[in-house]
Design a protein around this motif. Structure first.
Motif, PDB file in Angstrom:
ATOM      1  N   ARG A   1       0.686  -1.234  -0.145  1.00 24.18           N
ATOM      2  CA  ARG A   1      -0.091   0.019  -0.001  1.00 24.18           C
ATOM      3  C   ARG A   1       1.017   1.346  -0.036  1.00 24.18           C
ATOM      4  O   ARG A   1       2.015   1.275   0.471  1.00 24.18           O
ATOM      5  CB  ARG A   1      -0.785  -0.026   1.271  1.00 24.18           C
TER       6      ARG A   1
ATOM      7  N   ASP B   1      -4.487   6.563   2.572  1.00 23.93           N
ATOM      8  CA  ASP B   1      -4.001   5.368   1.812  1.00 23.93           C
ATOM      9  C   ASP B   1      -4.175   5.990   0.093  1.00 23.93           C
ATOM     10  O   ASP B   1      -5.409   6.271  -0.039  1.00 23.93           O
ATOM     11  CB  ASP B   1      -4.926   4.249   1.983  1.00 23.93           C
TER      12      ASP B   1
ATOM     13  N   THR C   1      -3.143   4.548  -2.512  1.00 17.84           N
ATOM     14  CA  THR C   1      -2.670   3.389  -3.201  1.00 17.84           C
ATOM     15  C   THR C   1      -3.653   3.629  -4.713  1.00 17.84           C
ATOM     16  O   THR C   1      -3.168   3.536  -5.739  1.00 17.84           O
ATOM     17  CB  THR C   1      -2.893   2.012  -2.840  1.00 17.84           C
ATOM     18  N   GLU C   2      -4.919   3.402  -4.439  1.00 16.39           N
ATOM     19  CA  GLU C   2      -5.875   3.639  -5.706  1.00 16.39           C
ATOM     20  C   GLU C   2      -5.485   4.889  -6.441  1.00 16.39           C
ATOM     21  O   GLU C   2      -5.900   4.845  -7.711  1.00 16.39           O
ATOM     22  CB  GLU C   2      -7.333   3.549  -5.358  1.00 16.39           C
ATOM     23  N   ASN C   3      -5.373   6.105  -5.655  1.00 22.31           N
ATOM     24  CA  ASN C   3      -5.083   7.322  -6.508  1.00 22.31           C
ATOM     25  C   ASN C   3      -3.518   7.267  -7.276  1.00 22.31           C
ATOM     26  O   ASN C   3      -3.598   7.483  -8.569  1.00 22.31           O
ATOM     27  CB  ASN C   3      -4.881   8.264  -5.605  1.00 22.31           C
TER      28      ASN C   3
ATOM     29  N   VAL D   1      -2.420   4.174  -8.492  1.00 26.24           N
ATOM     30  CA  VAL D   1      -2.840   3.170  -9.708  1.00 26.24           C
ATOM     31  C   VAL D   1      -3.449   3.988 -10.816  1.00 26.24           C
ATOM     32  O   VAL D   1      -3.207   3.903 -11.940  1.00 26.24           O
ATOM     33  CB  VAL D   1      -3.663   1.970  -8.972  1.00 26.24           C
ATOM     34  N   ALA D   2      -4.582   4.937 -10.419  1.00 28.50           N
ATOM     35  CA  ALA D   2      -5.384   5.736 -11.272  1.00 28.50           C
ATOM     36  C   ALA D   2      -4.448   6.612 -12.154  1.00 28.50           C
ATOM     37  O   ALA D   2      -4.630   6.878 -13.119  1.00 28.50           O
ATOM     38  CB  ALA D   2      -6.374   6.391 -10.679  1.00 28.50           C
TER      39      ALA D   2
END
Length: 360
Positions: free
Chosen positions: A326, A351, A353-355, A357-358
């Motif tokens: 993460r 967190d 992580t998603e940002n 990846v995007a």
């Protein structure tokens, strides 16, 4: 971001205020009531003729110290009177001279009694002393003010007289006989007590009771209405802050700075770590994460201890045992100092992580 700072600051402020309130109760009980009982016992010994008895707490610089010094002056005056009585000369001229000096010291003795009374009346708390039969030995002006007592109630009155007046003024609604019997029972059993009573006018009185030598009883009483109101406000504020902290999207983690163990995590932090609060609290990073991740977390913690605070976010990649690798952004604030039991630091974690990846 300001809300996040405010949440951390107010959380710490609430904890500190509650600790100060608890400390106030302990200090009050140990430094005032115990000292008064010691001084009262010394006064009893002097009254029984022990003019060599030591007076405790002379070195204090508060009302207790002034009271102790007044008792010491009282003891010295009594000792001098005894000396003069023993030294009365056989001749009329010498006897008259000795009596004159004795009268002068009697005057000083009365003056010391007034000083003792003044010291008692200067105490910020209400004070009352009873003998073994619940007859008033002494009371100060603050005690009178608490219960709106008239001047007709003084030394020689009884506890029942006081309660009957309180009944008439609407400040007591209990059974007078039962109350007096309970006090006499505590006096007989020499049982100290500490409790609070709510008066009919809404005031809250904190009462500390201690037995005295000879079967007597001393009580220190304090109006704590404002203090209790502040505590209720703090409790509401604590619940309010807890609600905010529990429901913010950012993870909030608190650690004991002395041993680096987790002492608090909010719901968002539970989700980010992938473990329940019960699994996290009391553990160290080495007990929860991989050696590499734990080493990184401890390194950041030690950086914070050296820097006092770290408000600029630091982005790290951590192997989470429950959620994998993460990317997190963390800001840390240190609370208290190394010599304080409440020394801890708070970490606000996001967190990303998603940002990340995007964005990739």
């Amino acid at each position: 971001m300001r809300n996040r700072y405010a949440a951390a600051y107010l959380f710490a402020l609430g904890l500190a205020a509650l600790m100060l309130a608890a400390l106030n109760v302990v200090v009050m009980r140990s430094s005032v009531v115990g000292a008064l009982a010691d001084i009262t016992q010394a006064t009893d010994r002097i009254a029984q003729g022990d003019v060599k008895s030591e007076v405790p707490h002379l070195g204090r610089h508060d009302e207790i110290g002034r009271l102790a010094r007044a008792v010491q002056n009282f003891r010295d005056a009594v000792a001098r009177i005894f000396e003069l009585e023993e030294l009365e000369l056989g001749t009329a001229q010498a006897r008259d001279a000795a009596r004159t000096e004795r009268d002068q010291f009697n005057d000083k003795y009365q003056a010391k009694k007034w000083q003792l009374s003044a010291a008692i009346n200067s105490m910020p708390q209400g004070l009352i002393m009873l003998d073994g039969k619940a007859v008033v030995v002494a009371m100060n002006s603050n005690y009178r003010q608490i219960y709106n007592l008239p001047e007709t109630i003084q030394a020689g009155s009884t506890l029942e007289d006081i309660l009957q007046h309180r009944v008439k003024s609407g400040l007591f609604s209990g059974d007078v006989a039962k109350y007096v019997a309970a006090v006499l029972d505590r006096i007989a059993r020499r049982e100290p007590a500490a409790y609070e009573i709510a008066l009919n006018d809404g005031r809250i009185i904190k009462i500390y009771e201690r037995p005295m030598d000879g079967g007597g009883w001393v009580s220190v009483q304090e109006d704590v209405t404002e203090q209790r109101q502040r505590e209720r406000i703090l409790e509401r504020m604590e619940r309010f802050l807890a609600t905010i902290i529990e429901n913010v999207a950012e993870g909030i983690i608190a650690k004991d700075a002395r041993n680096l163990r987790y002492v608090f995590v909010n719901k968002a932090a539970e989700k980010m770590i992938g473990m329940s609060r019960g699994e996290i609290i009391g553990k160290t990073a080495r007990e929860l994460f991989s050696p590499e991740a734990a080493e990184l977390i401890e390194r950041r913690d030690k950086q914070l201890l050296a820097q006092k605070q770290q408000l600029a976010p630091i982005i790290d990649t951590i192997d989470n045992p429950a959620r994998g690798r993460r990317v997190i952004s963390a800001r840390r604030v240190q609370i208290g100092g190394a010599s304080e039991e409440s020394h801890m630091f708070v970490t606000m974690v996001e967190d990303r992580t998603e940002n990340m990846v995007a964005a990739a």
